[in-house]
Structure formats: C-alpha cells, structure tokens
Design a protein around this motif. Structure first.
Motif, PDB file in Angstrom:
ATOM      1  N   THR A 149       5.752   8.005  -4.451  1.00 18.21           N
ATOM      2  CA  THR A 149       6.783   7.992  -5.476  1.00 18.21           C
ATOM      3  C   THR A 149       8.139   8.002  -4.791  1.00 18.21           C
ATOM      4  O   THR A 149       8.413   8.879  -3.967  1.00 18.21           O
ATOM      5  CB  THR A 149       6.642   9.227  -6.392  1.00 18.21           C
ATOM      6  OG1 THR A 149       5.345   9.195  -6.991  1.00 18.21           O
ATOM      7  CG2 THR A 149       7.699   9.241  -7.474  1.00 18.21           C
ATOM      8  N   LYS A 195       0.834  -1.204   0.000  1.00 17.29           N
ATOM      9  CA  LYS A 195       0.000   0.000   0.000  1.00 17.29           C
ATOM     10  C   LYS A 195       0.871   1.258   0.000  1.00 17.29           C
ATOM     11  O   LYS A 195       0.615   2.211  -0.738  1.00 17.29           O
ATOM     12  CB  LYS A 195      -0.913  -0.019   1.224  1.00 17.29           C
ATOM     13  CG  LYS A 195      -1.938   1.065   1.243  1.00 17.29           C
ATOM     14  CD  LYS A 195      -2.885   0.895   2.421  1.00 17.29           C
ATOM     15  CE  LYS A 195      -3.921   1.997   2.439  1.00 17.29           C
ATOM     16  NZ  LYS A 195      -4.863   1.865   3.552  1.00 17.29           N
ATOM     17  N   LEU A 244       3.741  -4.346  -9.124  1.00 17.99           N
ATOM     18  CA  LEU A 244       3.108  -4.716  -7.852  1.00 17.99           C
ATOM     19  C   LEU A 244       1.648  -5.123  -8.062  1.00 17.99           C
ATOM     20  O   LEU A 244       1.194  -6.140  -7.542  1.00 17.99           O
ATOM     21  CB  LEU A 244       3.161  -3.547  -6.861  1.00 17.99           C
ATOM     22  CG  LEU A 244       4.403  -3.392  -6.019  1.00 17.99           C
ATOM     23  CD1 LEU A 244       4.369  -2.065  -5.260  1.00 17.99           C
ATOM     24  CD2 LEU A 244       4.579  -4.539  -5.067  1.00 17.99           C
ATOM     25  N   ASN A 245       0.946  -4.318  -8.827  1.00 18.83           N
ATOM     26  CA  ASN A 245      -0.465  -4.603  -9.078  1.00 18.83           C
ATOM     27  C   ASN A 245      -0.647  -5.874  -9.899  1.00 18.83           C
ATOM     28  O   ASN A 245      -1.583  -6.637  -9.673  1.00 18.83           O
ATOM     29  CB  ASN A 245      -1.146  -3.409  -9.744  1.00 18.83           C
ATOM     30  CG  ASN A 245      -1.250  -2.234  -8.798  1.00 18.83           C
ATOM     31  OD1 ASN A 245      -1.488  -2.413  -7.607  1.00 18.83           O
ATOM     32  ND2 ASN A 245      -1.054  -1.041  -9.303  1.00 18.83           N
ATOM     33  N   LEU A 282       4.029   1.548  -1.045  1.00 14.81           N
ATOM     34  CA  LEU A 282       4.743   1.668  -2.319  1.00 14.81           C
ATOM     35  C   LEU A 282       3.814   2.155  -3.428  1.00 14.81           C
ATOM     36  O   LEU A 282       4.238   2.933  -4.292  1.00 14.81           O
ATOM     37  CB  LEU A 282       5.371   0.328  -2.703  1.00 14.81           C
ATOM     38  CG  LEU A 282       6.551  -0.120  -1.839  1.00 14.81           C
ATOM     39  CD1 LEU A 282       6.952  -1.543  -2.161  1.00 14.81           C
ATOM     40  CD2 LEU A 282       7.735   0.823  -2.008  1.00 14.81           C
ATOM     41  N   ASN A 283       2.580   1.698  -3.427  1.00 17.55           N
ATOM     42  CA  ASN A 283       1.620   2.123  -4.452  1.00 17.55           C
ATOM     43  C   ASN A 283       1.181   3.569  -4.275  1.00 17.55           C
ATOM     44  O   ASN A 283       0.865   4.242  -5.245  1.00 17.55           O
ATOM     45  CB  ASN A 283       0.392   1.207  -4.454  1.00 17.55           C
ATOM     46  CG  ASN A 283       0.534   0.062  -5.416  1.00 17.55           C
ATOM     47  OD1 ASN A 283       1.138   0.197  -6.475  1.00 17.55           O
ATOM     48  ND2 ASN A 283      -0.014  -1.075  -5.053  1.00 17.55           N
ATOM     49  N   LYS A 316       5.028   0.240  -9.544  1.00 18.39           N
ATOM     50  CA  LYS A 316       3.614   0.199  -9.162  1.00 18.39           C
ATOM     51  C   LYS A 316       2.830  -0.755 -10.056  1.00 18.39           C
ATOM     52  O   LYS A 316       1.993  -1.531  -9.584  1.00 18.39           O
ATOM     53  CB  LYS A 316       3.011   1.602  -9.209  1.00 18.39           C
ATOM     54  CG  LYS A 316       3.551   2.506  -8.117  1.00 18.39           C
ATOM     55  CD  LYS A 316       3.074   3.924  -8.250  1.00 18.39           C
ATOM     56  CE  LYS A 316       3.762   4.790  -7.197  1.00 18.39           C
ATOM     57  NZ  LYS A 316       3.390   6.178  -7.275  1.00 18.39           N
ATOM     58  N   HIS A 317       3.110  -0.714 -11.351  1.00 19.48           N
ATOM     59  CA  HIS A 317       2.426  -1.599 -12.298  1.00 19.48           C
ATOM     60  C   HIS A 317       2.743  -3.065 -11.990  1.00 19.48           C
ATOM     61  O   HIS A 317       1.840  -3.903 -11.948  1.00 19.48           O
ATOM     62  CB  HIS A 317       2.839  -1.238 -13.726  1.00 19.48           C
ATOM     63  CG  HIS A 317       2.209  -2.079 -14.777  1.00 19.48           C
ATOM     64  ND1 HIS A 317       0.853  -2.120 -14.987  1.00 19.48           N
ATOM     65  CD2 HIS A 317       2.753  -2.938 -15.668  1.00 19.48           C
ATOM     66  CE1 HIS A 317       0.587  -2.952 -15.974  1.00 19.48           C
ATOM     67  NE2 HIS A 317       1.729  -3.468 -16.404  1.00 19.48           N
ATOM     68  N   ASN A 366       9.449   4.257 -11.139  1.00 24.31           N
ATOM     69  CA  ASN A 366       8.358   4.290 -10.160  1.00 24.31           C
ATOM     70  C   ASN A 366       7.055   3.774 -10.764  1.00 24.31           C
ATOM     71  O   ASN A 366       6.329   3.010 -10.136  1.00 24.31           O
ATOM     72  CB  ASN A 366       8.155   5.711  -9.633  1.00 24.31           C
ATOM     73  CG  ASN A 366       9.068   6.028  -8.476  1.00 24.31           C
ATOM     74  OD1 ASN A 366       8.874   5.523  -7.380  1.00 24.31           O
ATOM     75  ND2 ASN A 366      10.077   6.851  -8.718  1.00 24.31           N
ATOM     76  N   GLN A 367       6.779   4.177 -11.982  1.00 27.11           N
ATOM     77  CA  GLN A 367       5.568   3.730 -12.663  1.00 27.11           C
ATOM     78  C   GLN A 367       5.618   2.211 -12.879  1.00 27.11           C
ATOM     79  O   GLN A 367       4.632   1.516 -12.645  1.00 27.11           O
ATOM     80  CB  GLN A 367       5.421   4.461 -13.992  1.00 27.11           C
ATOM     81  CG  GLN A 367       4.154   4.127 -14.742  1.00 27.11           C
ATOM     82  CD  GLN A 367       4.040   4.924 -16.041  1.00 27.11           C
ATOM     83  OE1 GLN A 367       4.896   5.726 -16.386  1.00 27.11           O
ATOM     84  NE2 GLN A 367       2.976   4.676 -16.763  1.00 27.11           N
TER      85      GLN A 367
END
Length: 175
Positions: free
Chosen positions: A135, A129, A164-165, A131-132, A161-162, A157-158
């Motif tokens: 930044t 949570k 992780l999801n 990390l998402n 997050k991608h 960073n993008q």
C-alpha cells in the motif's frame, strides 16, 4: 463379442471418470474492469488505459497530478503528469514510492526530457508484483525546480491494484 465388451467397458470408464477441467481465465466483464481502448495511436501503436487517479500535491490546494495506467504492445506503463506550468522532468527522473510497511521503491522515468510535467515508467513484472503487494503511503516526484509529494488514499491504492490486474489480462484489440 469380446470387442463389444471391451468397447462398452471403455465407454463406462470414460463416462464414470471425473475429467479434470482446464482453469478458466476470468473475462474482463466478470471482474468489472473499466479499461478503455479507442482507435487513437500512441507512437503508431494501439493502446488501452484505465481511468486516471487524481492526486493533490501535499500541502497545496490547487496543484494536482494524475497517475494513470496503460498498456501498449503487451507492456504496462505508469503515466504521471503534474498539472503545473513549466515543470521540467529529466529522463530517468525518479518517482519514489514509500509504502506503509516502511519500504521505498523507485520507478525511473523513461520518457524524453520535457517541461510538460510528464513522466512515463514501463512496469516490469517485479514492479507490478511490488505495487500489488503493498500500500502506497507517499509518492515523491523530483523535478528540476521543485520536489512534489503526494499522499494517495486507501481508495486510490485499491483502484491502482484493481487497474493493474485488469490491464494485465486485457488483450489489445486490433483495428
């Protein structure tokens, strides 16, 4: 005749009513997830991983590290490896994440003591949570002989997050 009228009324009500549909969970191909899994085992268990994110050591031209996310037995892991010889890492050695908003967050190495420059952190729900939601501006990694600093880009960073999801929804495929 009464039974026939009752049945027809029920059928009309069922057809006319607007049924609530269950929410569909997106399939990995729909969200373009680059997760890979092969038949290799990690400590006897199948695993999946996202592509690595290459980071250059701050103020160095030829020293690099890789940050990679993986999933094993339903748990998400962050793998961090510095590509420099004889980098010794202690167990519970911190990986400090500094966010653009000024917050600092610490992940602790759960991997055994080694001089390969490798650290592994099992991510909790709170870690994911955090990390998402933020930044990363700077990553600091402390080893026995030297401290390393990295500055991930906006694309890094993008991607983090991608990935992780993607790994959150990925189901480990059985052999």
């Amino acid at each position: 005749m009464n039974l026939l009228k009752t049945l027809s009324a029920i059928i009309v009500l069922l057809i006319a009513s607007n049924p609530v549909k269950a929410q569909k969970i997106p399939v990995l191909s729909e969200i373009n997830c680059p997760v890979t899994q092969n038949d290799l085992l990690l400590s006897g268990k199948l695993f999946a991983s996202a592509p690595p994110i290459l980071l250059r050591v701050f103020n160095e031209d030829s020293e690099y590290a890789v940050l990679q996310l993986g999933k094993r037995k339903g748990s998400l892991y962050l793998y961090f490896k510095i590509f420099t010889d004889n980098v010794c890492v202690k167990q519970e050695q911190p990986l400090e994440l500094y966010f653009k908003n000024g917050d600092m967050y610490i992940l602790k190495n759960s991997f055994a003591v080694n001089c390969d420059g490798t650290a592994v952190m099992e991510l909790t729900g709170a870690d994911i949570k955090k990390l998402n939601a933020n930044t990363i501006n700077t990553i600091k990694f402390y080893t026995l002989k030297r401290d390393y600093e990295f500055s991930p880009s906006a694309a890094d960073n993008q991607n983090l997050k991608h990935y992780l999801n993607c790994l959150k929804v990925y189901k480990i495929r059985k052999k």
